[in-house]
Design a protein around this motif. Structure first.
Motif, PDB file in Angstrom:
ATOM      1  N   GLU A  49      19.445  39.627   1.646  1.00  0.00           N
ATOM      2  CA  GLU A  49      20.569  40.158   0.851  1.00  0.00           C
ATOM      3  C   GLU A  49      21.771  39.618   0.747  1.00  0.00           C
ATOM      4  O   GLU A  49      22.101  39.840   2.326  1.00  0.00           O
ATOM      5  N   LEU A  50      22.183  38.888  -0.291  1.00  0.00           N
ATOM      6  CA  LEU A  50      23.439  38.208  -0.101  1.00  0.00           C
ATOM      7  C   LEU A  50      24.193  38.258  -0.973  1.00  0.00           C
ATOM      8  O   LEU A  50      24.358  38.857  -1.577  1.00  0.00           O
ATOM      9  N   SER A  51      25.827  37.991   0.056  1.00  0.00           N
ATOM     10  CA  SER A  51      26.505  38.355  -0.839  1.00  0.00           C
ATOM     11  C   SER A  51      27.956  36.826  -0.634  1.00  0.00           C
ATOM     12  O   SER A  51      28.098  36.877   0.465  1.00  0.00           O
ATOM     13  N   GLY A  52      28.984  36.880  -1.537  1.00  0.00           N
ATOM     14  CA  GLY A  52      29.325  35.544  -1.885  1.00  0.00           C
ATOM     15  C   GLY A  52      30.047  35.817  -2.197  1.00  0.00           C
ATOM     16  O   GLY A  52      30.513  35.969  -2.944  1.00  0.00           O
ATOM     17  N   THR A  53      31.626  34.767  -2.250  1.00  0.00           N
ATOM     18  CA  THR A  53      32.812  34.798  -2.887  1.00  0.00           C
ATOM     19  C   THR A  53      33.155  33.349  -2.566  1.00  0.00           C
ATOM     20  O   THR A  53      32.834  32.468  -1.593  1.00  0.00           O
ATOM     21  N   PRO A  54      33.632  32.316  -3.925  1.00  0.00           N
ATOM     22  CA  PRO A  54      34.670  31.527  -3.309  1.00  0.00           C
ATOM     23  C   PRO A  54      35.694  30.750  -2.796  1.00  0.00           C
ATOM     24  O   PRO A  54      36.339  31.887  -2.943  1.00  0.00           O
ATOM     25  N   MET A  55      36.159  29.898  -2.262  1.00  0.00           N
ATOM     26  CA  MET A  55      36.322  29.971  -1.331  1.00  0.00           C
ATOM     27  C   MET A  55      37.821  28.740  -1.942  1.00  0.00           C
ATOM     28  O   MET A  55      36.609  27.527  -2.536  1.00  0.00           O
ATOM     29  N   LEU A  56      39.193  28.494  -1.811  1.00  0.00           N
ATOM     30  CA  LEU A  56      40.312  27.553  -2.029  1.00  0.00           C
ATOM     31  C   LEU A  56      40.594  27.538  -1.225  1.00  0.00           C
ATOM     32  O   LEU A  56      41.506  28.692  -1.037  1.00  0.00           O
TER      33      LEU A  56
END
Length: 784
Positions: A319-326
C-alpha cells in the motif's frame, strides 16, 4: 498507515440558536464532549449558588415579614429550600458530565429544574404582593435582580438553564408590577429579563465557539501524535523516494528489508523494476503497477494505492502513498512517500470476499452470487431481447436422511450433490447452493427451450442415483422448478419466486419431475395464502364442524364406530374441501390446535349422544404426534368429555414414521397404555408397512380403498394383498377395516375375503352429528 478524519472547524457566528443552547448537535462534533464539559463546570459553583439563594430569601423575608403573615414566608421558604436542594443535587451529579454519555435529555432536565426554581421565586413574589407586600415590590425585585445577575455569571456555561431560570423568576414580579400599574418597574423587569437572556446567549455562543476550536485543536494534535507513533512503531511501514527518472534515492533500511536486498543493491535502481519481478522482462505488468507508473509519469499525488508486487519470486501486496517533490525554484525533483506491506490484510479481504460469495460446505456459489448472476443474465436478455432461465432444485426425502443419520452424513451428501451438479453446467451457466438442500442453476442464454428441460431431467437423473456414504447406500431424488426471464418476470425476485412456485408444484406431484412456471401457479399460491389467513381464525370464528362416517361390522352390519372428519365452512370462502385446507394446516402447524379441537369435540359427541358400545375414530397428523404433550391432550379430551378410553381409536398413516419415529412410537404407546385403540390407515400405500407392524402393536389395519376397488375389478394383485393383510392381522390379533365400499357387491366380496369391519358410501357418507344420532334412534343402519 492508518487514516483519521479531520475535524471541520465551525465558526461561532454560524451556530444556530439550538446548537448554542445544546438542543441540537454540531455536524462532525461529539455532542457529549462539547456540552458535557460546559455542564461539568456547573457543579463547581453549586454551593455558592445555594448560599446565594439562601441569602436572597433572607433579605426578601426581612423586607416582607413586617407586612405579611410570617407563616406564609416560612412556607414559601420551605418550598424554595426543596427546589434549591433538588437543583443542588442535580448540579453535583453533573461533575462527570464530560466523561459519561451526557445527552440532550439531560440538558432539558437541567433546564426544567432551573425553571422550577425560578417559578418558586415568582410564585412567592406574587403571593407576597397579593397579601400586602406590594409596596415592597421594588425592594424585592432589586434583591431578586441581584440573585439573577449572580446566577447568570455563575452559570454562563449552561445557557438554556440560565435563561429558563431568568424567565421563570421574572414572570411573577412582572405580572405584579403590571397589575399594580407600576409600568416603569414592569419595563425595568422586562428589559432586565431580555438583556439578561441575550447576554447569556451571546456568552454561550462565544463559549461554544471557543470549545469547538479547542476540540478541533485537540483532535488535530491527537491525529498527528497517532500518525507519528504509528509510523515509528509500525514495523511494516517505510519511506521511499525516487528521482525524476523514477530511480531509488535515499533508501531506508526498512525499505531494503521489504525488498529483500542490501541498500547498495537498491540505490539508483528503477523502482518499478525492483517490485515487478519477471514481468519487467515480459512487459506484462499487473494493472496496479500500470496505475502506479501512470501516477509517477503524470506527477500526480496518490494515497493508499494497493500495488501487486513480486519480491524474490513471492507475490506481495503493498500500500503506497506518494507526493511529487519540488525544489525552491519550483522544479520537479522526484517523488517521496510512505509504504507498507498489506499482504495479510489483502489476502484476508480476498478470503472474506470469497466467503461472502461462495458456500463453504459445497464450494459452490451461494445465494448472493446466484442472484447477482441472475441479475446480469436478466440485463443481458433485456438488452439483446433474448431469454435466460433460473432452475431451482430441491432434494426429495433429504430431511429423512438428515434426521435419521445425522447432519454429518447430510453434509457429506450435500457435498456429493455439488460434485454431481458441477459437470452438468455449460459455459455461461452458474450452478450454486441457495441454502439447506436447495440448489439452483442460472442459464444466461435460454434461447433453446429444449436445453432447459433436458438440463432439468439430467439433474434429476444425476441426483437420484444411489449415494455411497459411510458404508451405506442412500437414495434421495430431486425436483426442479424453472422460470424463464424476462417472460416470467423482469426482476430477480420475481424470477426466483416464480421458479419456487414451479418447484412447489413439482413437489406436489410427488417429486422427481420438472415443472415450468405458469401464471396459474401464482393464482394457486395466492389462493393458498388467503386460505391460510382465514384458517388462522377459523376456530375463533366457530367455522369448524365435525362430520361422522359410520364403520359397520362386516357380518351383522351394525354400527361399531364413527370416523370423525373435520369440515370447514369459511365465512369468506364458503365450504372449503379438506383436500385444500388440511395440507395448508399441516404446513403451517395449524393442524395442532385444529386436531386438539377435533379430539375434544369428537370425544364429547361420542360420550354424550352415542351408545356405550360405539367407538369414535379420530385421525391424528404427524405434527400432532410430535408435540411433547400429545398424550396429555388425549387424557384431557377423555376426562373433560367423560368418554372411556376403550371407545377412542386413534388413526394414523404410515407417513408418521417418516418423521421422528422414536417420538411417534412413544406417543402411540402412551395412547395404547391409556386403553385407546390405534389404527394404521391407508395400509400398503406408503413405505415399509411390515416393519412398522413389527415395531408397534396396532389394534386395527385399514385397507385402502385402492385395493378394495381393485379387488372388485378382479385384480389378482389387489385380491392377494387383501387376503394377505387379513391373514396377517388375524395372526397378530388385529382387526381389519376395508375402506371405500360403495355397493352391495363390494360389501359381499369384502365379507368373503374376511375383513372384520367395513366403511364406505354403501353404509353411509360423512354426515353431521345430528344425522349420526338418528341412526341410533332407528336401531339399525340401512344400506345407502
Amino acid at each position: 498507515m492508518s487514516q483519521t478524519s479531520s475535524n471541520t472547524v465551525v465558526d461561532a457566528e454560524t451556530l444556530t440558536a439550538r446548537q448554542v443552547l445544546g438542543l441540537a448537535s454540531v455536524d462532525g462534533v461529539d455532542w457529549a464532549r462539547l456540552h458535557g464539559h460546559q455542564y461539568s463546570l456547573v457543579s463547581k459553583r453549586a454551593v455558592v449558588r445555594a448560599m446565594l439563594h439562601a441569602l436572597a430569601f433572607a433579605l426578601v423575608a426581612g423586607v416582607a415579614i413586617p407586612t405579611v403573615n410570617p407563616l406564609l414566608v416560612v412556607a414559601w421558604g420551605c418550598a424554595l429550600g426543596l427546589s434549591v436542594v433538588h437543583a443542588f443535587s442535580l448540579d453535583k451529579r453533573l461533575r462527570n458530565a464530560e466523561m459519561r454519555r451526557f445527552n440532550q435529555d439531560d440538558v432539558r432536565a437541567h433546564a426544567m429544574t432551573s425553571a422550577n426554581k425560578g417559578a418558586v421565586w415568582s410564585l412567592g413574589v406574587v403571593a407576597l404582593a397579593a397579601l400586602g407586600a406590594q409596596e415592597q415590590l421594588s425592594s424585592i425585585w432589586i434583591i431578586l435582580c441581584f440573585l439573577v445577575v449572580c446566577s447568570t455569571s455563575s452559570r454562563y456555561s449552561v445557557p438554556l438553564s440560565t435563561i429558563a431560570f431568568l424567565a421563570a423568576a421574572s414572570v411573577g414580579p412582572l405580572i405584579v408590577a403590571l397589575m399594580h400599574s407600576s409600568f416603569l418597574l414592569a419595563g425595568v423587569i422586562a428589559l432586565t429579563m431580555l438583556l439578561g437572556s441575550l447576554g447569556t446567549f451571546e456568552m454561550a455562543r462565544m463559549r461554544v465557539g471557543g470549545r469547538l476550536s479547542e476540540l478541533a485543536m485537540q483532535e488535530k494534535s491527537e491525529v498527528v501524535s497517532m500518525l507519528l507513533r504509528e509510523f515509528e512503531e509500525g514495523e511494516a511501514d517505510w519511506l521511499w523516494q525516487v528521482d525524476p527518472n523514477r530511480k531509488m534515492r535515499s533508501v531506508s533500511p526498512r525499505l531494503a528489508f521489504a525488498i529483500g536486498k542490501q541498500i547498495s543493491e537498491i540505490e539508483g535502481q528503477p523502482f518499478l523494476q525492483l517490485i515487478s519481478g519477471d514481468s519487467w522482462k515480459t512487459g506484462q505488468f499487473p494493472p496496479s503497477l500500470h496505475e502506479l507508473a501512470e501516477k509517477l509519469k503524470r506527477r500526480e499525488s496518490f494515497s493508499n494505492l494497493t500495488v501487486k508486487a513480486v519480491i524474490n519470486g513471492e507475490r506481495r501486496y503493498w500500500e503506497l502513498s506518494g507526493t511529487p517533490m519540488l525544489n525552491d525554484s519550483g522544479s520537479f525533483i522526484g517523488f517521496r512517500g510512505v509504504g507498507s506491506d498489506v499482504t495479510e490484510k489483502h489476502e484476508s479481504s480476498e478470503k472474506i470476499a470469497y466467503l461472502a460469495r461462495y458456500d463453504t460446505l459445497t464450494q459452490l456459489p451461494n445465494r448472493l452470487m446466484l442472484t447477482e448472476a441472475l441479475g446480469t443474465a436478466l440485463e443481458y436478455s433485456q438488452r439483446w431481447r433474448s431469454r435466460c432461465a433460473f432452475l431451482m432444485i430441491d432434494l426429495d426425502r433429504f430431511k429423512a436422511v438428515n434426521d435419521s443419520l445425522g447432519h454429518l452424513v447430510g453434509d457429506q451428501m450435500l457435498g456429493e450433490v455439488a460434485r454431481r451438479l458441477k459437470p452438468l453446467v455449460d459455459e455461461g451457466e452458474v450452478c450454486g447452493r441457495l441454502g439447506g438442500d436447495e440448489f439452483a442453476i442460472v442459464v444466461r442464454d435460454a434461447a433453446d427451450r429444449k436445453r432447459i428441460d433436458t438440463l432439468a431431467k439430467t439433474v434429476i437423473a444425476a441426483l437420484s442415483a444411489p449415494y455411497h456414504i459411510e458404508n451405506q447406500v442412500l437414495y434421495v431424488g430431486a425436483s426442479v422448478g424453472s422460470a424463464i426471464g424476462p417472460r416470467d418476470g423482469t426482476k430477480v425476485e420475481e424470477i426466483i419466486r416464480n421458479a419456487d412456485l414451479a418447484l412447489y408444484r413439482a413437489k406436489d406431484e410427488g417429486g422427481g419431475v420438472h415443472c415450468e412456471y405458469e401464471p396459474s401457479l401464482h393464482a394457486t399460491a395466492e389462493e393458498k395464502r388467503q386460505l391460510e389467513f382465514s384458517l388462522r381464525t377459523a376456530l375463533e370464528n366457530d367455522e369448524m364442524m365435525l362430520h361422522f362416517q359410520p364403520v359397520v361390522d362386516a357380518n351383522t352390519e351394525e354400527v361399531v364406530s364413527f370416523e370423525a372428519l373435520v369440515r370447514w365452512n369459511s365465512k369468506v370462502h364458503g365450504f372449503v374441501s379438506p383436500v385444500k385446507f388440511i395440507p395448508i394446516a399441516e404446513d403451517t402447524r395449524l393442524i395442532v390446535p385444529i386436531g386438539t379441537w377435533v379430539m375434544n369435540e369428537a370425544c364429547r359427541e361420542a360420550a354424550t349422544n352415542w351408545p356405550e358400545h360405539v367407538k369414535v375414530n379420530v385421525n391424528v397428523s404427524p405434527e400432532q404426534l410430535l408435540e411433547p404433550d400429545f398424550a396429555g391432550t388425549v387424557v384431557r379430551a377423555l376426562s373433560h368429555s367423560g368418554l372411556s378410553a376403550n371407545r377412542l381409536e386413534v388413526e394414523v398413516t404410515e407417513s408418521i414414521f417418516m418423521r421422528d419415529a422414536g417420538v411417534v412410537r412413544k406417543a402411540l404407546e402412551q395412547c395404547l397404555a391409556l386403553g385407546c385403540s390405534v389404527a394404521l390407515d391407508d395400509f400398503g400405500t406408503g413405505y415399509s408397512s411390515l416393519g412398522y407392524l413389527r415395531k408397534l402393536e396396532f389394534t386395527t389395519i385399514k385397507v385402502d380403498r385402492m385395493f378394495v376397488q381393485g379387488a372388485a375389478q378382479d385384480s389378482p394383485e389387489s385380491l392377494a394383498i387383501i387376503r394377505a393383510v387379513v391373514a396377517m392381522a388375524d395372526s397378530l390379533g388385529m382387526t381389519t377395516t376395508a375402506e371405500g365400499v360403495e355397493n352391495q357387491e363390494e360389501a359381499d366380496l369384502i365379507r368373503r375375503l374376511g375383513c372384520t369391519k367395513i366403511q364406505g358410501y354403501h353404509f353411509g357418507r360423512p354426515m353431521p352429528a345430528a344425522d349420526a344420532r338418528k341412526i341410533f334412534s332407528r336401531g339399525a343402519l340401512k344400506s345407502a
